[in-house]
Design an enzyme around this catalytic site. Structure first.
Site, short mmCIF file in Angstrom:
data_model
loop_
_atom_site.label_atom_id
_atom_site.label_comp_id
_atom_site.label_asym_id
_atom_site.label_seq_id
_atom_site.Cartn_x
_atom_site.Cartn_y
_atom_site.Cartn_z
CD GLU A 166 -2.76 -1.33 2.43
OE1 GLU A 166 -2.78 -0.37 3.22
OE2 GLU A 166 -3.44 -2.36 2.62
CD GLU A 278 -4.62 -7.97 1.87
OE1 GLU A 278 -5.51 -7.29 2.39
OE2 GLU A 278 -3.41 -7.64 1.93
O1 G3I Z 1 -2.98 -7.52 18.97
C1 G3I Z 1 -4.01 -8.39 19.39
C2 G3I Z 1 -3.44 -9.67 19.96
O2 G3I Z 1 -2.66 -9.40 21.12
C3 G3I Z 1 -4.55 -10.59 20.30
O3 G3I Z 1 -4.03 -11.82 20.78
C4 G3I Z 1 -5.37 -10.84 19.06
C5 G3I Z 1 -6.55 -11.74 19.36
O4 G3I Z 1 -7.21 -12.01 18.13
O5 G3I Z 1 -5.86 -9.61 18.51
C6 G3I Z 1 -4.84 -8.71 18.17
O6 G3I Z 1 -5.52 -7.61 17.76
C7 G3I Z 1 -5.85 -7.24 16.49
C8 G3I Z 1 -5.67 -8.21 15.30
O7 G3I Z 1 -6.15 -7.61 14.08
C9 G3I Z 1 -6.40 -9.52 15.45
O8 G3I Z 1 -7.80 -9.28 15.48
C10 G3I Z 1 -5.04 -6.02 16.17
O9 G3I Z 1 -5.17 -5.12 17.26
C11 G3I Z 1 -5.60 -5.40 14.89
O10 G3I Z 1 -4.84 -4.25 14.52
C12 G3I Z 1 -5.47 -6.40 13.75
O11 G3I Z 1 -6.08 -5.80 12.61
C13 G3I Z 1 -5.65 -6.32 11.34
C14 G3I Z 1 -5.33 -5.13 10.43
O12 G3I Z 1 -4.95 -5.60 9.12
C15 G3I Z 1 -4.18 -4.30 10.97
O13 G3I Z 1 -3.06 -5.11 11.09
C16 G3I Z 1 -6.77 -7.14 10.74
O14 G3I Z 1 -6.97 -8.32 11.50
C17 G3I Z 1 -6.42 -7.53 9.28
O15 G3I Z 1 -7.51 -8.17 8.64
C18 G3I Z 1 -6.03 -6.29 8.47
O16 G3I Z 1 -5.58 -6.76 7.22
C19 G3I Z 1 -5.20 -5.74 6.26
C20 G3I Z 1 -4.00 -6.24 5.49
O17 G3I Z 1 -2.93 -6.53 6.38
C21 G3I Z 1 -3.58 -5.23 4.42
N1 G3I Z 1 -4.71 -4.95 3.52
C22 G3I Z 1 -5.92 -4.47 4.22
C23 G3I Z 1 -6.35 -5.51 5.27
C24 G3I Z 1 -7.63 -5.07 5.95
O18 G3I Z 1 -7.42 -3.91 6.67
#
Ligand code: G3I
Length: 378
Positions: A166, A278
């Site tokens: 991105e 994705e």
């Molecule tokens: O950090 C905690 C962790 O400690 C905990 O054990 C876990 C339990 O499930 O959750 C974790 O938290 C969140 C994680 O998703 C799992 O739900 C994070 O706080 C949260 O930031 C994370 O969000 C992800 C996001 O990217 C940011 O990284 C989403 O799952 C994921 O689907 C999303 O994916 C992105 C791609 O990487 C890039 N393209 C867009 C796509 C959608 O936004």
């Protein structure tokens, strides 16, 4: 095109059918059970046609036996949804914590599944120390250390890396449509080439991918991505493929199929692979029935795959999860938009792990691709 088991076993016996690790391992008892490959598995349908079908996962999902079953049925590869991101692996400037990613890598290895690396360099999911140090002169040092250590650790298992994720956002008003990220502010546009050159040095054999979203909705963004990738390749930057993230909208935004066709065609003509990395669907028409919502999601995926497949057969088709149960688009209860929360119906399996219409659309699209018969090496 339908392909029945008899044909498959005949071809297999004749040594003409290419198998993924998962397929071959399944036959050799590496996966679940030793029976013949599942006749309607997405992974197997893809394996016969040179398409590695995969899904994004989190390690805590592996204890969900119903989800594990569909992952092992329909996936030949996995990608970490968040556990390879800096927020998960880089709690401090000099530390690397791969505990979560190692669980995913181990599961993939135990079940003979492929593995994607996502992402190496991104502006998202960055711990606060990283942005501070990147902007305080540490950008190149941290970029190099992160790629060296991460690629170095998984290079024997990960065959495809989202090296830069991105980097384009025309709204930021920077030349070339570049996104105004801490990496850009610290290193200029060169951070992208730096990342790819280093990833190549760390793994001469992996597929190195530039990954982005909305090429199918924003023609200007698609053009900026084309210009970036083709100009870097002209300078010898080792970008092997572009990842279409493919986060679609069921009804709220019309697909720009002409722009998508041109995007794929231009890349293919310049020797750049196109991957789907994705795939999922945002659908928020809560006043419709579940069947109508599922139909809308399936319909946009059908149009999308027909458009892409008309130009290129992606070597990787990765969904952003297999079930609504774990979709990032699932809204928790009591959120302001919808006090009862809501399930986004945008993946091949429902919250209850029932097959959605989208799964059949995926299988049909894959099965329309000619099977790749490969003569056994004599
Ligand atoms: O950090 C905690 C962790 O400690 C905990 O054990 C876990 C339990 O499930 O959750 C974790 O938290 C969140 C994680 O998703 C799992 O739900 C994070 O706080 C949260 O930031 C994370 O969000 C992800 C996001 O990217 C940011 O990284 C989403 O799952 C994921 O689907 C999303 O994916 C992105 C791609 O990487 C890039 N393209 C867009 C796509 C959608 O936004």
């Amino acid at each position: 095109m339908s392909f029945d088991r008899r044909d498959f076993l005949t071809a297999l016996v004749g040594g003409m059918v290419a198998l993924t690790n998962a397929e071959a391992a399944n036959l050799e008892g590496c996966g679940q059970g030793d029976g013949p490959p599942d006749p309607d598995s997405l992974a197997r349908a893809g394996a016969l046609r040179g398409i590695v079908v995969g899904a994004a996962v989190s390690s805590e999902q592996f204890i969900d036996t119903s989800y594990r079953a569909v992952l092992l049925k329909d996936c030949a590869a996995l990608v970490p949804e968040w556990q390879m991101k800096w927020t998960a692996t880089r709690k401090a400037p000099k530390t690397f914590d791969f505990a979560g990613m190692d669980l995913i890598a181990r599961f993939a290895s135990d079940h003979c599944l492929g593995l994607r690396g996502h992402p190496l360099i991104w502006h998202g999911a960055m711990p606060s120390w990283a942005e501070q140090e990147i902007l305080a002169g540490g950008a190149q040092r941290h970029l190099e250390a992160h790629i060296r250590v991460t690629v170095g650790r998984y290079k024997s298992q990960i065959t495809s890396w989202d090296v830069v994720n991105e980097a384009i956002r025309p709204e930021d008003g920077i030349d070339g449509g570049l996104r105004n990220t801490p990496w850009y502010r610290a290193l200029g546009a060169d951070y992208i080439a730096n990342a790819f050159h280093l990833a190549r040095r760390m793994d001469p054999n992996a597929r190195l991918v530039y990954n982005d979203y909305n090429m199918e909705y924003e023609p200007q963004k698609a053009q900026s991505i084309l210009a970036l990738v083709l100009s870097l390749r002209d300078k010898g930057v080792p970008i092997d493929a572009v990842g279409l993230q493919s986060h679609l909208w069921a009804t709220k935004r019309p697909l720009r199929t002409d722009a998508l066709k041109n995007f794929c065609r231009t890349l293919v003509r310049n020797g750049v692979d196109v991957l789907i990395t994705e795939l999922d669907v945002r659908e928020t028409d809560f006043n419709l029935t579940a069947a109508q919502r599922d139909k809308n999601s399936a319909a946009v995926v059908k149009t999308y795959l027909e458009t892409v497949f008309a130009e290129v057969i992606p070597k990787e088709l990765t969904l952003w999860g297999l079930s609504d149960r774990y979709s990032w688009l699932k809204k928790p209860k009591f959120n302001p938009e919808n006090p009862l929360g809501y399930i986004n119906r945008g993946l091949p399996y429902s919250e209850e792990m029932a097959r959605q219409q989208m799964r059949q659309v995926l299988l049909d699209a894959i099965q329309c691709v000619p099977i790749q018969y490969k003569k056994k090496a004599t």
